[in-house]
Scaffold this motif. Structure first.
Motif, mmCIF file in Angstrom:
data_model
loop_
_atom_site.group_PDB
_atom_site.id
_atom_site.type_symbol
_atom_site.label_atom_id
_atom_site.label_comp_id
_atom_site.label_asym_id
_atom_site.label_seq_id
_atom_site.Cartn_x
_atom_site.Cartn_y
_atom_site.Cartn_z
ATOM 1 N N MET A 1 0.844 -1.191 0.000
ATOM 2 C CA MET A 1 0.000 0.000 0.000
ATOM 3 C C MET A 1 0.881 1.244 0.000
ATOM 4 S SD MET A 1 -2.982 1.000 2.687
ATOM 5 C CE MET A 1 -4.295 1.995 2.098
ATOM 6 N N PHE A 2 0.460 2.256 -0.698
ATOM 7 C CA PHE A 2 1.131 3.542 -0.798
ATOM 8 C C PHE A 2 2.530 3.426 -1.403
ATOM 9 C CE2 PHE A 2 -2.366 4.607 1.861
ATOM 10 C CZ PHE A 2 -2.630 5.930 1.574
ATOM 11 N N GLU A 3 2.652 2.614 -2.474
ATOM 12 C CA GLU A 3 3.931 2.466 -3.153
ATOM 13 C C GLU A 3 4.399 3.777 -3.789
ATOM 14 O OE1 GLU A 3 1.397 0.124 -3.743
ATOM 15 O OE2 GLU A 3 2.295 -1.336 -2.401
ATOM 16 N N SER A 4 3.454 4.571 -4.277
ATOM 17 C CA SER A 4 3.835 5.839 -4.915
ATOM 18 C C SER A 4 4.332 6.859 -3.905
ATOM 19 C CB SER A 4 2.661 6.408 -5.700
ATOM 20 O OG SER A 4 1.557 6.627 -4.861
ATOM 21 N N ALA A 5 4.068 6.653 -2.626
ATOM 22 C CA ALA A 5 4.516 7.591 -1.596
ATOM 23 C C ALA A 5 6.027 7.623 -1.496
ATOM 24 C CB ALA A 5 3.898 7.238 -0.244
ATOM 25 N N LEU A 6 6.686 6.499 -1.727
ATOM 26 C CA LEU A 6 8.144 6.448 -1.591
ATOM 27 C C LEU A 6 8.827 7.455 -2.496
ATOM 28 C CD1 LEU A 6 10.733 5.204 -0.457
ATOM 29 C CD2 LEU A 6 10.602 3.509 -2.298
ATOM 30 N N GLU A 7 8.468 7.478 -3.767
ATOM 31 C CA GLU A 7 9.111 8.411 -4.699
ATOM 32 C C GLU A 7 8.813 9.862 -4.339
ATOM 33 O OE1 GLU A 7 11.470 7.652 -6.881
ATOM 34 O OE2 GLU A 7 11.236 5.613 -6.126
ATOM 35 N N LEU A 8 7.615 10.123 -3.863
ATOM 36 C CA LEU A 8 7.268 11.494 -3.474
ATOM 37 C C LEU A 8 8.024 11.931 -2.222
ATOM 38 C CD1 LEU A 8 3.429 11.334 -4.134
ATOM 39 C CD2 LEU A 8 5.149 12.551 -5.488
ATOM 40 N N ASN A 44 -6.790 5.774 1.570
ATOM 41 C CA ASN A 44 -6.889 5.298 0.195
ATOM 42 C C ASN A 44 -5.825 6.025 -0.621
ATOM 43 O OD1 ASN A 44 -7.539 4.823 -2.497
ATOM 44 N ND2 ASN A 44 -9.738 4.850 -2.114
ATOM 45 N N GLU A 45 -4.901 5.267 -1.177
ATOM 46 C CA GLU A 45 -3.797 5.848 -1.946
ATOM 47 C C GLU A 45 -4.286 6.629 -3.160
ATOM 48 O OE1 GLU A 45 0.500 4.495 -3.805
ATOM 49 O OE2 GLU A 45 -0.954 2.964 -3.262
ATOM 50 N N ASN A 46 -5.470 6.325 -3.652
ATOM 51 C CA ASN A 46 -6.000 6.996 -4.829
ATOM 52 C C ASN A 46 -6.637 8.346 -4.529
ATOM 53 O OD1 ASN A 46 -5.245 4.874 -6.575
ATOM 54 N ND2 ASN A 46 -7.006 3.709 -5.861
ATOM 55 N N ILE A 47 -6.740 8.688 -3.266
ATOM 56 C CA ILE A 47 -7.244 10.012 -2.870
ATOM 57 C C ILE A 47 -6.027 10.898 -2.621
ATOM 58 C CG2 ILE A 47 -8.561 11.310 -1.158
ATOM 59 C CD1 ILE A 47 -10.249 8.788 -0.705
ATOM 60 N N PRO A 48 -5.832 11.923 -3.443
ATOM 61 C CA PRO A 48 -4.625 12.748 -3.330
ATOM 62 C C PRO A 48 -4.366 13.316 -1.933
ATOM 63 C CG PRO A 48 -5.776 13.267 -5.355
ATOM 64 C CD PRO A 48 -6.678 12.353 -4.576
ATOM 65 N N ALA A 49 -5.400 13.711 -1.226
ATOM 66 C CA ALA A 49 -5.209 14.272 0.117
ATOM 67 C C ALA A 49 -4.638 13.220 1.071
ATOM 68 C CB ALA A 49 -6.526 14.820 0.661
ATOM 69 N N HIS A 50 -5.059 11.975 0.931
ATOM 70 C CA HIS A 50 -4.543 10.900 1.780
ATOM 71 C C HIS A 50 -3.078 10.626 1.440
ATOM 72 C CE1 HIS A 50 -8.746 8.993 2.675
ATOM 73 N NE2 HIS A 50 -8.733 10.301 2.849
ATOM 74 N N LEU A 51 -2.793 10.518 0.151
ATOM 75 C CA LEU A 51 -1.425 10.263 -0.290
ATOM 76 C C LEU A 51 -0.489 11.366 0.187
ATOM 77 C CD1 LEU A 51 0.693 8.718 -1.947
ATOM 78 C CD2 LEU A 51 -0.097 9.989 -3.958
ATOM 79 N N MET A 52 -0.885 12.610 0.007
ATOM 80 C CA MET A 52 -0.006 13.715 0.391
ATOM 81 C C MET A 52 0.137 13.833 1.909
ATOM 82 S SD MET A 52 1.393 14.617 -2.269
ATOM 83 C CE MET A 52 2.414 15.832 -1.458
ATOM 84 N N PHE A 53 -0.876 13.446 2.661
ATOM 85 C CA PHE A 53 -0.724 13.439 4.115
ATOM 86 C C PHE A 53 0.336 12.415 4.519
ATOM 87 C CE2 PHE A 53 -1.591 11.745 8.318
ATOM 88 C CZ PHE A 53 -1.432 12.908 9.070
ATOM 89 N N VAL A 54 0.264 11.215 3.941
ATOM 90 C CA VAL A 54 1.257 10.186 4.256
ATOM 91 C C VAL A 54 2.650 10.656 3.845
ATOM 92 C CG1 VAL A 54 2.029 7.837 3.689
ATOM 93 C CG2 VAL A 54 -0.388 8.277 4.182
ATOM 94 N N VAL A 55 2.778 11.282 2.695
ATOM 95 C CA VAL A 55 4.068 11.793 2.232
ATOM 96 C C VAL A 55 4.597 12.863 3.189
ATOM 97 C CG1 VAL A 55 5.198 13.157 0.404
ATOM 98 C CG2 VAL A 55 3.688 11.245 -0.195
ATOM 99 N N ASP A 56 3.770 13.830 3.539
ATOM 100 C CA ASP A 56 4.206 14.905 4.432
ATOM 101 C C ASP A 56 4.552 14.383 5.820
ATOM 102 O OD1 ASP A 56 3.814 16.660 2.355
ATOM 103 O OD2 ASP A 56 1.899 17.423 3.100
ATOM 104 N N TYR A 57 3.760 13.440 6.315
ATOM 105 C CA TYR A 57 4.007 12.860 7.630
ATOM 106 C C TYR A 57 5.294 12.035 7.624
ATOM 107 C CZ TYR A 57 2.546 10.941 12.203
ATOM 108 O OH TYR A 57 2.454 10.588 13.533
ATOM 109 N N ALA A 58 5.526 11.272 6.562
ATOM 110 C CA ALA A 58 6.752 10.482 6.451
ATOM 111 C C ALA A 58 7.976 11.392 6.356
ATOM 112 C CB ALA A 58 6.680 9.555 5.239
ATOM 113 N N GLU A 59 7.862 12.458 5.598
ATOM 114 C CA GLU A 59 8.981 13.410 5.500
ATOM 115 C C GLU A 59 9.262 14.029 6.861
ATOM 116 O OE1 GLU A 59 10.883 17.210 5.368
ATOM 117 O OE2 GLU A 59 8.720 17.042 5.615
#
Length: 87
Positions: A1-8, A44-59
């Motif tokens: 899940m959230f494979e695209s988050a790594l590159e971001l 849900n990885e397909n919801i941009p707000a969810h994806l970007m929250f995970v990216v920002d939180y991981a960063e």
């Protein structure tokens, strides 16, 4: 899940090599797992707000290992996800 988050996350951090991929994947996986099992947020990885929250939180987690206090903007966004149930 959230494979695209790594590159971001790597793009946000300016990392171009794969040397830290294992660690970053663990951070992302831990965040997604914590949000779903502890907070009850259905991401849900397909919801941009969810994806970007995970990216920002991981960063944030990667960059602030010594200071674990979550910034207000992330607290606010997590609260909104919690209220909406992540849906």
């Amino acid at each position: 899940m959230f494979e695209s988050a790594l590159e971001l996350v790597k793009a946000r951090l300016g990392i171009t090599s794969t040397a830290r991929d294992v660690y970053l994947k663990a951070v992302i996986s831990g965040i997604v797992s914590e949000l779903s099992s502890v907070q009850g947020i259905a991401l849900n990885e397909n919801i941009p707000a969810h994806l970007m929250f995970v990216v920002d939180y991981a960063e944030f987690r990667y960059s602030n290992r010594e200071n674990p206090v979550m910034p207000r903007h992330l607290q606010f966004r997590m609260h909104n996800l919690f209220i909406s149930g992540g849906a």
